[in-house]
Every structure is written in structure tokens, then in C-alpha cells.
Design an enzyme around this catalytic site. Structure first.
Site, mmCIF file in Angstrom:
data_model
loop_
_atom_site.group_PDB
_atom_site.id
_atom_site.type_symbol
_atom_site.label_atom_id
_atom_site.label_comp_id
_atom_site.label_asym_id
_atom_site.label_seq_id
_atom_site.Cartn_x
_atom_site.Cartn_y
_atom_site.Cartn_z
ATOM 1 N N LYS A 11 -5.009 -1.920 22.466
ATOM 2 C CA LYS A 11 -6.018 -2.747 23.127
ATOM 3 C C LYS A 11 -6.027 -4.182 22.564
ATOM 4 O O LYS A 11 -5.451 -4.444 21.511
ATOM 5 C CB LYS A 11 -7.389 -2.072 22.978
ATOM 6 C CG LYS A 11 -7.479 -0.709 23.688
ATOM 7 C CD LYS A 11 -8.898 -0.145 23.600
ATOM 8 C CE LYS A 11 -9.020 1.190 24.323
ATOM 9 N NZ LYS A 11 -10.408 1.705 24.287
ATOM 10 N N TYR A 51 -10.245 2.054 34.307
ATOM 11 C CA TYR A 51 -11.405 2.731 33.741
ATOM 12 C C TYR A 51 -12.426 3.149 34.812
ATOM 13 O O TYR A 51 -13.611 3.331 34.508
ATOM 14 C CB TYR A 51 -12.070 1.848 32.687
ATOM 15 C CG TYR A 51 -11.417 1.943 31.315
ATOM 16 C CD1 TYR A 51 -11.349 3.163 30.637
ATOM 17 C CD2 TYR A 51 -10.882 0.832 30.683
ATOM 18 C CE1 TYR A 51 -10.776 3.266 29.377
ATOM 19 C CE2 TYR A 51 -10.295 0.919 29.423
ATOM 20 C CZ TYR A 51 -10.243 2.144 28.774
ATOM 21 O OH TYR A 51 -9.683 2.249 27.534
ATOM 22 N N ASN A 114 -11.921 -0.539 19.966
ATOM 23 C CA ASN A 114 -11.422 0.547 19.120
ATOM 24 C C ASN A 114 -9.903 0.719 19.123
ATOM 25 O O ASN A 114 -9.397 1.823 18.955
ATOM 26 C CB ASN A 114 -12.147 1.856 19.471
ATOM 27 C CG ASN A 114 -11.968 2.248 20.921
ATOM 28 O OD1 ASN A 114 -11.275 1.559 21.670
ATOM 29 N ND2 ASN A 114 -12.557 3.351 21.313
ATOM 30 N N HIS A 117 -6.025 3.279 23.241
ATOM 31 C CA HIS A 117 -6.410 4.239 24.282
ATOM 32 C C HIS A 117 -5.381 5.367 24.285
ATOM 33 O O HIS A 117 -4.200 5.119 24.051
ATOM 34 C CB HIS A 117 -6.419 3.582 25.667
ATOM 35 C CG HIS A 117 -6.455 4.588 26.788
ATOM 36 N ND1 HIS A 117 -7.645 5.131 27.240
ATOM 37 C CD2 HIS A 117 -5.463 5.193 27.493
ATOM 38 C CE1 HIS A 117 -7.362 6.024 28.187
ATOM 39 N NE2 HIS A 117 -6.055 6.077 28.362
ATOM 40 N N GLU A 128 -2.528 8.025 34.747
ATOM 41 C CA GLU A 128 -2.530 6.778 33.973
ATOM 42 C C GLU A 128 -1.119 6.222 33.790
ATOM 43 O O GLU A 128 -0.916 5.006 33.821
ATOM 44 C CB GLU A 128 -3.203 7.010 32.618
ATOM 45 C CG GLU A 128 -4.705 7.245 32.754
ATOM 46 C CD GLU A 128 -5.390 7.548 31.431
ATOM 47 O OE1 GLU A 128 -6.613 7.741 31.451
ATOM 48 O OE2 GLU A 128 -4.708 7.588 30.376
HETATM 49 P P1 ADP Z 1 -11.811 7.554 24.402
HETATM 50 O O1 ADP Z 1 -11.144 6.173 24.489
HETATM 51 O O2 ADP Z 1 -11.869 8.031 22.973
HETATM 52 O O3 ADP Z 1 -11.203 8.554 25.337
HETATM 53 P P2 ADP Z 1 -14.060 7.382 26.250
HETATM 54 O O4 ADP Z 1 -13.108 7.844 27.312
HETATM 55 O O5 ADP Z 1 -15.344 8.104 26.090
HETATM 56 O O6 ADP Z 1 -13.356 7.341 24.818
HETATM 57 O O7 ADP Z 1 -14.441 5.854 26.518
HETATM 58 C C1 ADP Z 1 -13.460 4.929 26.964
HETATM 59 C C2 ADP Z 1 -13.615 3.649 26.189
HETATM 60 O O8 ADP Z 1 -14.862 3.053 26.508
HETATM 61 C C3 ADP Z 1 -13.647 3.800 24.662
HETATM 62 O O9 ADP Z 1 -12.366 3.917 24.076
HETATM 63 C C4 ADP Z 1 -14.356 2.538 24.247
HETATM 64 O O10 ADP Z 1 -13.471 1.408 24.254
HETATM 65 C C5 ADP Z 1 -15.382 2.367 25.371
HETATM 66 N N1 ADP Z 1 -16.667 2.985 25.017
HETATM 67 C C6 ADP Z 1 -16.965 4.297 24.991
HETATM 68 N N2 ADP Z 1 -18.241 4.510 24.625
HETATM 69 C C7 ADP Z 1 -18.781 3.278 24.400
HETATM 70 C C8 ADP Z 1 -20.061 2.807 24.002
HETATM 71 N N3 ADP Z 1 -21.068 3.662 23.743
HETATM 72 N N4 ADP Z 1 -20.234 1.476 23.885
HETATM 73 C C9 ADP Z 1 -19.239 0.610 24.148
HETATM 74 N N5 ADP Z 1 -17.994 0.979 24.523
HETATM 75 C C10 ADP Z 1 -17.762 2.294 24.651
HETATM 76 MG MG MG Z 2 -11.158 8.587 27.408
#
Ligand code: ADP
Ligand code: MG
Length: 139
Positions: A11, A51, A114, A117, A128
């Protein structure tokens, strides 16, 4: 355990901090092959489309802005149980909850920004991968 492909994205936070090489090296060290790779700066439409499953979430706008904030590196990783392996190497969504040594523990700053992905299931991995790569671009 079957051979699988999964989509990985480095990212914008991690590309801007110069972690691309370290993250790619980690995948190879862990036995995942880089089957396709491209650096790209997502448009708003591309980020929203990728997304779309999170469209109703309160953080959707923030997530789209973040994903458009700089270039990403999109990759297809291939290997035994690659989907779960990648998720294990990445760690929990929130770096504060991620296990020691995981990419998010090492390189992420917040639950939103974070670093990486990874696809979460065979169906989402296939969709994807097809979102970013033609079959002829995957080796
Ligand atoms: P992952 O990437 O671990 O699969 P999710 O699919 O739940 O997590 O969420 C997609 C992305 O959305 C996350 O990687 C993060 O960048 C963002 N995200 C998820 N939850 C939050 C939150 N509470 N606040 C801000 N950004 C979030
Ligand atoms: Mg996810």
C-alpha cells in the site's frame, strides 16, 4: 495443501517509506513466488472498485483516499496454501494486534494505513487477481 494464487498489494504508506524491497524479499524467503508484479497509482474509480465490498463501512472514504495517496505495488503471489500463508505473513489488520515479526507489525502505522493487502479466500483471490492482471501477465 494445494498450489494457490493470491493478490498482494504493497500500500501507499509502505511504498512511500521505502519498504517495497524488504516486503518482496520476505514473501520470497517464506516460499511464495512473485508470479506477477506492477507498480501503479490507483485512480479513485480503481480504488473504489477494488474495495467495493467495504462500500457501506464508515471507513470507506478514508480507505479510498489512502489507496489513492501514492503508488502501490500490486502482485500475484503463488505457492502452497498461498492465501492463508500471505495472511499469516501480513499479520492482523490492526498493527497493534499483529503478531511479532509480521509485515504489519514491522511496517504498518495504523489500522487504516497498514502496509499490505492480501486476498482472504479463493473466490476473492481470483476476482482480485483478475481486477489487476490478465492471465498472460502472470508467470
Ligand atoms: P484486511 O486488509 O486485513 O483484510 P479488512 O478487509 O477488514 O482488513 O479491511 C480492508 C482495509 O480497510 C484494511 O486493510 C484497512 O486498510 C482498512 N480498514 C479496516 N478497518 C478499518 C478501520 N476501522 N478504520 C480505518 N481503516 C480500516
Ligand atoms: Mg480484507
Amino acid at each position: 495443501m494445494a498450489m494457490q494464487r493470491t493478490l498482494s498489494i504493497i500500500k501507499p504508506d509502505a511504498t512511500q517509506k521505502g519498504y517495497v524491497g524488504k516486503i518482496i524479499a520476505r514473501f520470497e524467503e517464506e516460499g511464495l513466488r512473485i508470479a506477477a508484479v506492477r507498480k501503479m497509482h490507483l485512480s479513485r474509480l480503481e480504488a473504489e472498485g477494488f474495495y467495493a465490498v467495504h462500500k457501506a463501512r464508515p471507513f470507506f472514504g478514508e480507505l479510498v483516499e489512502f489507496m489513492m495517496s501514492g503508488p502501490c505495488v500490486v502482485m500475484v503471489l503463488e505457492g502452497e496454501d498461498a492465501i492463508a500463508e500471505n495472511r499469516r505473513i501480513m499479520g492482523a489488520t490492526d498493527p497493534a494486534e499483529a503478531a511479532e515479526g509480521t509485515l504489519r507489525k514491522l511496517y504498518a502505522e495504523s489500522k487504516g494505513m497498514n502496509a499490505v493487502h492480501g486476498s482472504d479466500a479463493p473466490e476473492t483471490a481470483a476476482a482480485e487477481i483478475a481486477y489487476f492482471f490478465r492471465e498472460t501477465e502472470i508467470f
